[in-house]
Design a protein around this motif. Structure first.
Motif, PDB file in Angstrom:
ATOM      1  N   HIS A  87      52.384  26.715  42.482  1.00 52.38           N
ATOM      2  CA  HIS A  87      51.481  27.765  42.421  1.00 52.38           C
ATOM      3  C   HIS A  87      50.130  27.558  43.227  1.00 52.38           C
ATOM      4  CE1 HIS A  87      50.322  25.003  39.163  1.00 52.38           C
ATOM      5  NE2 HIS A  87      49.371  25.518  38.972  1.00 52.38           N
ATOM      6  N   LYS A 107      46.722  24.345  35.819  1.00 55.12           N
ATOM      7  CA  LYS A 107      47.246  25.531  35.423  1.00 55.12           C
ATOM      8  C   LYS A 107      46.308  26.813  36.229  1.00 55.12           C
ATOM      9  CE  LYS A 107      48.597  28.885  31.782  1.00 55.12           C
ATOM     10  NZ  LYS A 107      48.258  29.213  30.337  1.00 55.12           N
ATOM     11  N   ASN A 108      45.174  26.439  36.163  1.00 56.94           N
ATOM     12  CA  ASN A 108      44.324  27.707  36.677  1.00 56.94           C
ATOM     13  C   ASN A 108      43.419  26.834  37.877  1.00 56.94           C
ATOM     14  OD1 ASN A 108      44.867  29.717  34.826  1.00 56.94           O
ATOM     15  ND2 ASN A 108      43.642  28.716  33.281  1.00 56.94           N
ATOM     16  N   HIS A 109      43.472  25.781  38.246  1.00 61.39           N
ATOM     17  CA  HIS A 109      42.538  25.416  39.370  1.00 61.39           C
ATOM     18  C   HIS A 109      43.402  23.977  39.963  1.00 61.39           C
ATOM     19  CE1 HIS A 109      41.097  22.615  36.209  1.00 61.39           C
ATOM     20  NE2 HIS A 109      40.976  21.966  37.051  1.00 61.39           N
ATOM     21  N   GLU A 120      39.837  27.471  42.660  1.00 70.93           N
ATOM     22  CA  GLU A 120      40.578  28.201  42.037  1.00 70.93           C
ATOM     23  C   GLU A 120      41.609  29.284  42.883  1.00 70.93           C
ATOM     24  OE1 GLU A 120      38.619  30.747  39.063  1.00 70.93           O
ATOM     25  OE2 GLU A 120      37.762  28.880  38.092  1.00 70.93           O
ATOM     26  N   SER A 121      41.165  29.030  44.374  1.00 70.68           N
ATOM     27  CA  SER A 121      41.766  30.095  45.293  1.00 70.68           C
ATOM     28  C   SER A 121      41.797  29.389  46.585  1.00 70.68           C
ATOM     29  CB  SER A 121      41.378  31.503  45.482  1.00 70.68           C
ATOM     30  OG  SER A 121      40.560  31.518  46.104  1.00 70.68           O
TER      31      SER A 121
END
Length: 198
Positions: A16, A58-60, A94-95
């Motif tokens: 991811h 999970k998110n970063h 985060e992106s």
């Protein structure tokens, strides 16, 4: 968590953020740091000392700076991931859009320079201070040989003897324990040495 044996495997397991991790990895691999895998994650070291690690959650995702506490952090990008960590700092994203290669590289190069300068926090020894019970202190004060022998013991052995006397409830028990341990201390023997050698 599944054991990881290569950086490729780590990136694959965190697909991811696969592209993002690859960008950071390529950036770091263009420096003199050596790529390894420790604790099932990519770690980059200099002369055997850990400098940087890559991590994905999970998110970063981000970069760990093992001695990040010494970085100037002019861009205010570093976070202390946990309260108890003194030296470790993390640069979180985060992106993919948040990655500024020049800024990241500047932080990485500063971390390498700091490592070369030997800037690192040494882990604190969690040695408890030895509190000497008054009965033992009196014996130490009244006998130079005893004092010399006690001071020659390791802090751990000193602590064992202090605890042994301190845990006795009654004064007479404390004194009988002191009498028992005096020859042991004079001979440089620790309270539990006979059990340790079994």
């Amino acid at each position: 968590m599944k054991k990881v044996y290569s950086v490729e495997e780590y990136i694959e397991n965190n697909s991811h953020f696969g592209e993002e991790l690859t960008i950071l990895r390529d950036l770091i691999n263009n420096t003199e740091l050596e790529e390894t895998v420790k604790w099932s994650a990519p770690v980059y070291s200099l002369n055997g000392k850990n400098v940087i690690g890559l991590g994905a959650f999970k998110n970063h995702f981000g970069i760990w700076f093992f001695n990040g506490v010494f970085l100037k952090d002019e861009q205010n990008l570093l976070v202390n991931a946990q309260e108890k960590t003194k030296a470790l700092r993390q640069m979180r994203f985060e992106s993919i859009n948040e990655i500024d290669k020049n800024i990241v590289l500047a932080y990485v190069e500063e971390a390498i320079e700091n490592q070369k300068l030997g800037k690192e926090l040494k882990p604190e020894r969690k040695g408890k201070t030895v509190v000497i019970p008054k009965e033992l202190q009196k014996a130490i004060d009244n006998n130079k040989n005893f004092q010399k022998a006690f001071n020659a013991l390791t802090p751990g052995k000193q602590r064992e003897y202090c605890d042994y006397i301190e845990t006795a409830k009654q004064e007479k028990t404390k004194l009988s324990r002191l009498e028992k341990i005096t020859p042991m201390i004079l001979n440089g023997i620790g309270l539990h040495d006979k059990y340790k050698n079994c």
